[in-house]
Structures are given as structure tokens and as C-alpha cells.
Write a protein that holds these residues in place. Sequence first.
Motif, short mmCIF file in Angstrom:
data_model
loop_
_atom_site.label_atom_id
_atom_site.label_comp_id
_atom_site.label_asym_id
_atom_site.label_seq_id
_atom_site.Cartn_x
_atom_site.Cartn_y
_atom_site.Cartn_z
N ALA A 1 5.84 -9.41 7.41
CA ALA A 1 7.19 -9.82 7.03
C ALA A 1 7.81 -8.91 5.98
O ALA A 1 9.04 -8.84 5.86
CB ALA A 1 7.17 -11.26 6.53
N LEU A 2 6.96 -8.23 5.20
CA LEU A 2 7.45 -7.36 4.13
C LEU A 2 6.40 -6.32 3.82
O LEU A 2 5.21 -6.63 3.77
CB LEU A 2 7.75 -8.18 2.87
CG LEU A 2 8.11 -7.42 1.60
CD1 LEU A 2 9.43 -6.66 1.76
CD2 LEU A 2 8.17 -8.36 0.39
N VAL A 3 6.84 -5.09 3.62
CA VAL A 3 5.96 -4.01 3.18
C VAL A 3 6.42 -3.54 1.81
O VAL A 3 7.59 -3.21 1.61
CB VAL A 3 5.99 -2.83 4.18
CG1 VAL A 3 5.21 -1.63 3.62
CG2 VAL A 3 5.40 -3.26 5.52
N LEU A 4 5.48 -3.53 0.87
CA LEU A 4 5.73 -2.99 -0.48
C LEU A 4 5.02 -1.66 -0.60
O LEU A 4 3.84 -1.55 -0.24
CB LEU A 4 5.22 -3.96 -1.54
CG LEU A 4 5.83 -5.36 -1.56
CD1 LEU A 4 5.08 -6.24 -2.55
CD2 LEU A 4 7.30 -5.29 -1.90
N THR A 5 5.71 -0.66 -1.12
CA THR A 5 5.08 0.65 -1.30
C THR A 5 5.73 1.35 -2.49
O THR A 5 6.78 0.92 -2.98
CB THR A 5 5.20 1.49 -0.01
OG1 THR A 5 4.38 2.66 -0.11
CG2 THR A 5 6.64 1.92 0.24
N GLN A 6 5.09 2.41 -2.95
CA GLN A 6 5.60 3.14 -4.10
C GLN A 6 6.93 3.83 -3.77
O GLN A 6 7.18 4.20 -2.62
CB GLN A 6 4.59 4.19 -4.54
CG GLN A 6 3.34 3.63 -5.21
CD GLN A 6 3.57 3.40 -6.69
OE1 GLN A 6 3.99 4.28 -7.42
NE2 GLN A 6 3.26 2.19 -7.13
N PRO A 7 7.78 4.03 -4.77
CA PRO A 7 9.03 4.78 -4.54
C PRO A 7 8.76 6.18 -4.00
O PRO A 7 7.70 6.76 -4.24
CB PRO A 7 9.66 4.83 -5.93
CG PRO A 7 9.09 3.66 -6.66
CD PRO A 7 7.68 3.52 -6.15
N GLY B 1 0.84 -1.20 0.00
CA GLY B 1 0.00 0.00 0.00
C GLY B 1 0.87 1.24 0.00
O GLY B 1 2.08 1.16 0.22
N THR B 2 0.22 2.39 -0.23
CA THR B 2 1.01 3.62 -0.35
C THR B 2 0.46 4.80 0.46
O THR B 2 1.18 5.35 1.29
CB THR B 2 1.16 3.99 -1.83
OG1 THR B 2 1.86 2.93 -2.51
CG2 THR B 2 1.95 5.28 -2.00
N PRO C 1 9.80 -1.48 -5.27
CA PRO C 1 10.07 -1.76 -6.70
C PRO C 1 9.22 -0.87 -7.60
O PRO C 1 8.10 -0.48 -7.25
CB PRO C 1 9.66 -3.23 -6.84
CG PRO C 1 8.65 -3.46 -5.76
CD PRO C 1 9.11 -2.61 -4.61
N LEU C 2 9.76 -0.56 -8.77
CA LEU C 2 9.02 0.23 -9.76
C LEU C 2 7.92 -0.59 -10.41
O LEU C 2 6.94 -0.06 -10.91
CB LEU C 2 9.98 0.76 -10.82
CG LEU C 2 10.98 1.82 -10.36
CD1 LEU C 2 11.98 2.12 -11.48
CD2 LEU C 2 10.27 3.09 -9.94
N THR C 3 8.10 -1.91 -10.43
CA THR C 3 7.13 -2.83 -11.02
C THR C 3 7.28 -4.17 -10.33
O THR C 3 8.33 -4.47 -9.74
CB THR C 3 7.36 -2.99 -12.53
OG1 THR C 3 6.45 -3.96 -13.05
CG2 THR C 3 8.78 -3.40 -12.84
N LEU D 1 0.36 -0.28 -7.96
CA LEU D 1 1.00 -1.11 -8.97
C LEU D 1 0.13 -2.32 -9.26
O LEU D 1 -0.54 -2.84 -8.36
CB LEU D 1 2.37 -1.61 -8.50
CG LEU D 1 3.52 -0.62 -8.43
CD1 LEU D 1 4.79 -1.35 -8.02
CD2 LEU D 1 3.74 0.10 -9.75
N LEU D 2 0.12 -2.75 -10.52
CA LEU D 2 -0.59 -3.96 -10.89
C LEU D 2 0.15 -5.19 -10.37
O LEU D 2 1.38 -5.25 -10.42
CB LEU D 2 -0.73 -4.05 -12.41
CG LEU D 2 -1.63 -3.00 -13.08
CD1 LEU D 2 -1.55 -3.15 -14.60
CD2 LEU D 2 -3.07 -3.14 -12.60
#
Length: 306
Positions: free
Chosen positions: A27-33, A7-8, A62-64, A89-90
Motif C-alpha cells: 500500500a505504501l513504499v518508503l525510501t530515502q530521498p 527500504g532503499t 520523508p527525511l525523517t 532511517l530510524l
Amino acid sequence: MKLIFAGTPVFAAAALQALLDAGHDIALVLTQPDRPAGRGMKLKPSPVKELALQHGLRVEQPLTLKTPEAQALVAEVGAEVMVVAAYGLLLPKAVLDMPARGCLNIHASLLPRWRGAAPIQRAILAGDAKTGITIMQMDVGLDTGDMLSIHPLPITADDSAASLHDKLAVLGADAIVATLAQLDACTPQPQPEEGVTYAAKLSKDEARIDWTQPAADIARAIRAYNPAPGAHTLLGGEALKLWQAHAVAGTAPAGEVLRADADGVVVGTGSGLLVLTRLQAAGGKRLAAREFVAGRSALAGTRLGA
């Protein structure tokens, strides 16, 4: 439960905090740059990144998610579920299939109504009486996955996109925690084939007020475009943003200011009158009508939008 969270914005950060409070292992967070922001255009982390770092969580940006390197980040965690909220991101099928129990999305509408990018604003624009949160099992389509839980919320006559966003952020946070707690008992329900609508991304151009529209429609638009992109028109050739208004009975030529006093700037529309109660001139601050009118003695008879 071992989770990946993707999420962002602030909406997503509310869900991340709720999952942490509920004791889940993030365990891991993904977010926009990080993006440039502010007057100095310095790189600014997303609200989700800021919160994650406060809690010492691993963050990747990641960018994608289509590259082998990005997909390896997801695969190596061995998460039971990925929770996704306004990530931006898709997720390709390879990623959707990686968590043992799939990817769950916190969507801010009652699906299948308002699939897509701007469900909160589109619901207000359409005059919907209610909206809500749908917790959805993600698939490769655009918000087309099976529904795990549905949480309705009334839209009040005073709700702006900002106020409705905040209510839905709280509701979404509670909903994902409740759904994960009952995941074994959840029966995925396919979305109905009828009632599908798409919430297209907002543009600044569409937020320009058309004074030939009915006053009630314009009032909804002002609420829907608050805080962004901001409903706007012209006053004396300069930009004027409109932040709060309500419709009343009466007639006047579309766009013409009938009167302006401490109670509001009253403007003619295609049907009825619109009373502007909070406005912002170019380069100025948001002002209540009383303050806005005080410095402008000759508003009556002028025409907005020209």
C-alpha cells in the motif's frame, strides 16, 4: 496481506520484488530521498523507488519519520505489517506501533552477532564461517528485537562483500515471504544475551592496508571492502586499489614486492605472502595481474604503502 515496505538499496529491492511476486498488497513504499550520483551529480532515485514506480506503487520519501506529517503517512495506510530492509532511517516507537502486527526487519546476519550497519563486511573481516538472514520483530533498540526466523548461509573462501550481498539479498527475499506466510505460527524468540557484536559502519581510512598484518587477514580485508570502500595502498606515492588476492606461504619484508608476473604481484606481509591478482591504479581500470604487470616492468623490489 496489506503491507508498507521501507527500504532503499538493491538488497531491499530484491525483497520488494519477492513480496510483489507473492501477491502482497504493497500500500505504501518508503525510501530515502533521491541522491546526487554520477559525473553530472544528477539526482538519482533509489533502486527501491525505481522498482516501486515500475509497479505503480505509492512512494513517499520523508527525511525523517519523527514528524507528525511523516507518521500520518504510515498511520493512514492501516497496514497489517511494515517490512523494513536497509531503509536507512530510524523508526520511532510511534511508527513501530502503528502496523497492526508491527514492523519486521530483514537483517543480514545471524543475530545477535553483527548488529548494526555493516554486518556483511564485518563477518568476512572476522573470518566467520557462516552468516545468514534473521527476520526480526523490530523494537526501539539497534537490531535487538525478537527473532521470528533464522536462515543460515555459509561464507566461502572466495566470497567478497559483493558476492555475499547478492546471495543474502536472494535469501532475505525468500525469507520474508516465507515468514509472512507462516506469521500466525511464528513464536518470537528473544535474542541470546551472549554473542552480541556490533558491525560498525565502514570508513575509507580503515580500508587502507597495513602490510604488517598477516597475509590471511589482508586477503579477508580485500574481500570485505569489495566493492566499497575498496581496499587501498600506495604504489610510488599514488593510490592503488586491491580487488582480489590470496595468501601463500613465504617471507619478505612487509609491503615489499617480491616478484610480479602474470600470476600475480607477490607482496611481503607481517606473516606470509600476499598474491595480488586484481588491481587498479589511480585513474585506471580494474586489471588482472597479467595486464597490470605488462605495463610496469620494475615492480619487483618496490614497496607498497609508501
